[in-house]
Design a protein around this motif. Structure first.
Motif, PDB file in Angstrom:
ATOM      1  N   LEU A  32       0.832  -1.205   0.000  1.00  0.00           N
ATOM      2  CA  LEU A  32       0.000   0.000   0.000  1.00  0.00           C
ATOM      3  C   LEU A  32       0.865   1.253   0.000  1.00  0.00           C
ATOM      4  O   LEU A  32       1.856   1.341   0.723  1.00  0.00           O
ATOM      5  CB  LEU A  32      -0.910   0.018   1.236  1.00  0.00           C
ATOM      6  CG  LEU A  32      -2.067  -0.968   1.246  1.00  0.00           C
ATOM      7  CD1 LEU A  32      -2.716  -1.003   2.621  1.00  0.00           C
ATOM      8  CD2 LEU A  32      -3.087  -0.609   0.183  1.00  0.00           C
ATOM      9  N   ASP A  33       0.481   2.224  -0.790  1.00  0.00           N
ATOM     10  CA  ASP A  33       1.131   3.535  -0.781  1.00  0.00           C
ATOM     11  C   ASP A  33       0.259   4.444   0.082  1.00  0.00           C
ATOM     12  O   ASP A  33      -0.737   4.994  -0.385  1.00  0.00           O
ATOM     13  CB  ASP A  33       1.254   4.080  -2.211  1.00  0.00           C
ATOM     14  CG  ASP A  33       2.035   5.380  -2.265  1.00  0.00           C
ATOM     15  OD1 ASP A  33       2.013   6.143  -1.270  1.00  0.00           O
ATOM     16  OD2 ASP A  33       2.654   5.641  -3.307  1.00  0.00           O
ATOM     17  N   MET A  34       0.657   4.588   1.322  1.00  0.00           N
ATOM     18  CA  MET A  34      -0.168   5.327   2.278  1.00  0.00           C
ATOM     19  C   MET A  34      -0.240   6.819   1.959  1.00  0.00           C
ATOM     20  O   MET A  34      -1.226   7.470   2.284  1.00  0.00           O
ATOM     21  CB  MET A  34       0.346   5.101   3.703  1.00  0.00           C
ATOM     22  CG  MET A  34       0.322   3.632   4.146  1.00  0.00           C
ATOM     23  SD  MET A  34      -1.267   2.816   3.944  1.00  0.00           S
ATOM     24  CE  MET A  34      -2.184   3.589   5.264  1.00  0.00           C
ATOM     25  N   GLU A  35       0.786   7.353   1.308  1.00  0.00           N
ATOM     26  CA  GLU A  35       0.771   8.776   0.960  1.00  0.00           C
ATOM     27  C   GLU A  35      -0.185   9.060  -0.196  1.00  0.00           C
ATOM     28  O   GLU A  35      -1.013   9.953  -0.115  1.00  0.00           O
ATOM     29  CB  GLU A  35       2.184   9.246   0.604  1.00  0.00           C
ATOM     30  CG  GLU A  35       3.118   9.308   1.795  1.00  0.00           C
ATOM     31  CD  GLU A  35       4.511   9.757   1.400  1.00  0.00           C
ATOM     32  OE1 GLU A  35       4.659  10.452   0.372  1.00  0.00           O
ATOM     33  OE2 GLU A  35       5.448   9.415   2.137  1.00  0.00           O
ATOM     34  N   LYS A  36      -0.068   8.299  -1.261  1.00  0.00           N
ATOM     35  CA  LYS A  36      -0.897   8.542  -2.445  1.00  0.00           C
ATOM     36  C   LYS A  36      -2.282   7.923  -2.312  1.00  0.00           C
ATOM     37  O   LYS A  36      -3.233   8.398  -2.921  1.00  0.00           O
ATOM     38  CB  LYS A  36      -0.219   7.978  -3.694  1.00  0.00           C
ATOM     39  CG  LYS A  36       1.042   8.704  -4.075  1.00  0.00           C
ATOM     40  CD  LYS A  36       1.641   8.101  -5.326  1.00  0.00           C
ATOM     41  CE  LYS A  36       2.954   8.752  -5.669  1.00  0.00           C
ATOM     42  NZ  LYS A  36       3.603   8.091  -6.811  1.00  0.00           N
ATOM     43  N   GLY A  37      -2.398   6.871  -1.522  1.00  0.00           N
ATOM     44  CA  GLY A  37      -3.659   6.148  -1.420  1.00  0.00           C
ATOM     45  C   GLY A  37      -4.694   6.793  -0.539  1.00  0.00           C
ATOM     46  O   GLY A  37      -5.878   6.462  -0.627  1.00  0.00           O
ATOM     47  N   GLY A  38      -4.259   7.693   0.332  1.00  0.00           N
ATOM     48  CA  GLY A  38      -5.189   8.413   1.187  1.00  0.00           C
ATOM     49  C   GLY A  38      -6.073   7.518   2.031  1.00  0.00           C
ATOM     50  O   GLY A  38      -5.636   6.503   2.579  1.00  0.00           O
ATOM     51  N   GLU A  39      -7.338   7.895   2.106  1.00  0.00           N
ATOM     52  CA  GLU A  39      -8.296   7.187   2.958  1.00  0.00           C
ATOM     53  C   GLU A  39      -8.527   5.745   2.506  1.00  0.00           C
ATOM     54  O   GLU A  39      -8.697   4.844   3.326  1.00  0.00           O
ATOM     55  CB  GLU A  39      -9.626   7.948   2.979  1.00  0.00           C
ATOM     56  CG  GLU A  39     -10.621   7.380   3.971  1.00  0.00           C
ATOM     57  CD  GLU A  39     -11.913   8.179   4.018  1.00  0.00           C
ATOM     58  OE1 GLU A  39     -12.921   7.621   4.500  1.00  0.00           O
ATOM     59  OE2 GLU A  39     -11.928   9.342   3.585  1.00  0.00           O
ATOM     60  N   ILE A  40      -8.501   5.518   1.196  1.00  0.00           N
ATOM     61  CA  ILE A  40      -8.700   4.154   0.701  1.00  0.00           C
ATOM     62  C   ILE A  40      -7.578   3.247   1.186  1.00  0.00           C
ATOM     63  O   ILE A  40      -7.826   2.142   1.664  1.00  0.00           O
ATOM     64  CB  ILE A  40      -8.809   4.134  -0.843  1.00  0.00           C
ATOM     65  CG1 ILE A  40     -10.088   4.846  -1.287  1.00  0.00           C
ATOM     66  CG2 ILE A  40      -8.780   2.711  -1.372  1.00  0.00           C
ATOM     67  CD1 ILE A  40     -10.200   5.060  -2.781  1.00  0.00           C
ATOM     68  N   ALA A  41      -6.347   3.710   1.072  1.00  0.00           N
ATOM     69  CA  ALA A  41      -5.210   2.913   1.522  1.00  0.00           C
ATOM     70  C   ALA A  41      -5.287   2.674   3.030  1.00  0.00           C
ATOM     71  O   ALA A  41      -4.991   1.569   3.506  1.00  0.00           O
ATOM     72  CB  ALA A  41      -3.895   3.604   1.158  1.00  0.00           C
ATOM     73  N   GLN A  42      -5.698   3.682   3.779  1.00  0.00           N
ATOM     74  CA  GLN A  42      -5.839   3.519   5.235  1.00  0.00           C
ATOM     75  C   GLN A  42      -6.906   2.482   5.567  1.00  0.00           C
ATOM     76  O   GLN A  42      -6.715   1.650   6.456  1.00  0.00           O
ATOM     77  CB  GLN A  42      -6.174   4.863   5.889  1.00  0.00           C
ATOM     78  CG  GLN A  42      -5.033   5.852   5.868  1.00  0.00           C
ATOM     79  CD  GLN A  42      -5.445   7.232   6.362  1.00  0.00           C
ATOM     80  OE1 GLN A  42      -6.592   7.452   6.759  1.00  0.00           O
ATOM     81  NE2 GLN A  42      -4.518   8.168   6.339  1.00  0.00           N
ATOM     82  N   ASN A  43      -8.012   2.529   4.841  1.00  0.00           N
ATOM     83  CA  ASN A  43      -9.082   1.553   5.071  1.00  0.00           C
ATOM     84  C   ASN A  43      -8.641   0.141   4.703  1.00  0.00           C
ATOM     85  O   ASN A  43      -8.941  -0.820   5.424  1.00  0.00           O
ATOM     86  CB  ASN A  43     -10.340   1.937   4.286  1.00  0.00           C
ATOM     87  CG  ASN A  43     -11.012   3.180   4.839  1.00  0.00           C
ATOM     88  OD1 ASN A  43     -10.793   3.570   5.980  1.00  0.00           O
ATOM     89  ND2 ASN A  43     -11.817   3.813   4.019  1.00  0.00           N
ATOM     90  N   LEU A  44      -7.926   0.010   3.596  1.00  0.00           N
ATOM     91  CA  LEU A  44      -7.417  -1.303   3.207  1.00  0.00           C
ATOM     92  C   LEU A  44      -6.418  -1.821   4.237  1.00  0.00           C
ATOM     93  O   LEU A  44      -6.438  -3.006   4.586  1.00  0.00           O
ATOM     94  CB  LEU A  44      -6.773  -1.247   1.821  1.00  0.00           C
ATOM     95  CG  LEU A  44      -7.733  -1.185   0.638  1.00  0.00           C
ATOM     96  CD1 LEU A  44      -6.974  -0.908  -0.656  1.00  0.00           C
ATOM     97  CD2 LEU A  44      -8.540  -2.468   0.532  1.00  0.00           C
ATOM     98  N   MET A  45      -5.557  -0.941   4.730  1.00  0.00           N
ATOM     99  CA  MET A  45      -4.586  -1.344   5.764  1.00  0.00           C
ATOM    100  C   MET A  45      -5.320  -1.891   6.981  1.00  0.00           C
ATOM    101  O   MET A  45      -4.960  -2.959   7.507  1.00  0.00           O
ATOM    102  CB  MET A  45      -3.703  -0.161   6.163  1.00  0.00           C
ATOM    103  CG  MET A  45      -2.724  -0.480   7.293  1.00  0.00           C
ATOM    104  SD  MET A  45      -1.457  -1.673   6.853  1.00  0.00           S
ATOM    105  CE  MET A  45      -0.330  -0.632   5.951  1.00  0.00           C
TER     106      MET A  45
END
Length: 147
Positions: free
Chosen positions: A73-86
């Motif tokens: 996951l790219d937490m910087e570019k992914g924003g809220e979606i990446a945080q939710n997936l994490m």
């Protein structure tokens, strides 16, 4: 001989896949492993002793794939979606560890269902025009999931 041909075909597919297609492949394999794991358990969460090791192996493979998705996951570019997936991936791995210890078929099936839904979403994303062609294996950056 047939296995060698299949493995060569599969490697070529991985080497030429776009990032979105690679993510779909990971989800597909995780779903396969979770389905296998669930099938080792009877509806009352009992398991024949001869299948205990296979159950653990299937769940471990699924957890390894989920971990790969998580670290990609790219937490910087992914924003809220990446945080939710994490958050989902952390939850999935924790639940699968518990399901393995307690032989809980319902937990495995729940994670299986969630992973298959995520896979279906990634299939739609991978089929979008943004993911139609893949760079060659030398030009391709490491797998980077932005959400």
């Amino acid at each position: 001989m047939i296995n060698q041909g299949y493995n060569a075909y599969r490697q070529t597919g991985v080497k030429t896949a776009s990032q979105g297609q690679l993510v779909v492949m990971l989800y597909e394999e995780a779903c396969r492993q979770l389905e296998k794991a669930a099938n080792y358990l009877k509806p009352n969460n009992t398991i024949e002793p001869r299948f205990i090791e296979s159950l653990g192996q299937s769940l471990q493979k699924a957890q390894d794939i989920i971990t790969e998705l998580q670290v990609s996951l790219d937490m910087e570019k992914g924003g809220e979606i990446a945080q939710n997936l994490m958050s989902l991936y952390v939850y999935f791995n924790r639940e699968l560890m518990d399901a393995n210890i307690h032989h809980n078929k319902q937990k495995i099936l729940f994670i299986y269902d969630m992973m298959c839904q995520l896979r279906d979403s990634w299939i739609q994303a991978a089929n979008s025009t943004a993911n139609t062609t893949a760079p060659t294996s030398q030009d391709r950056p490491a797998l980077n999931i932005t959400g």
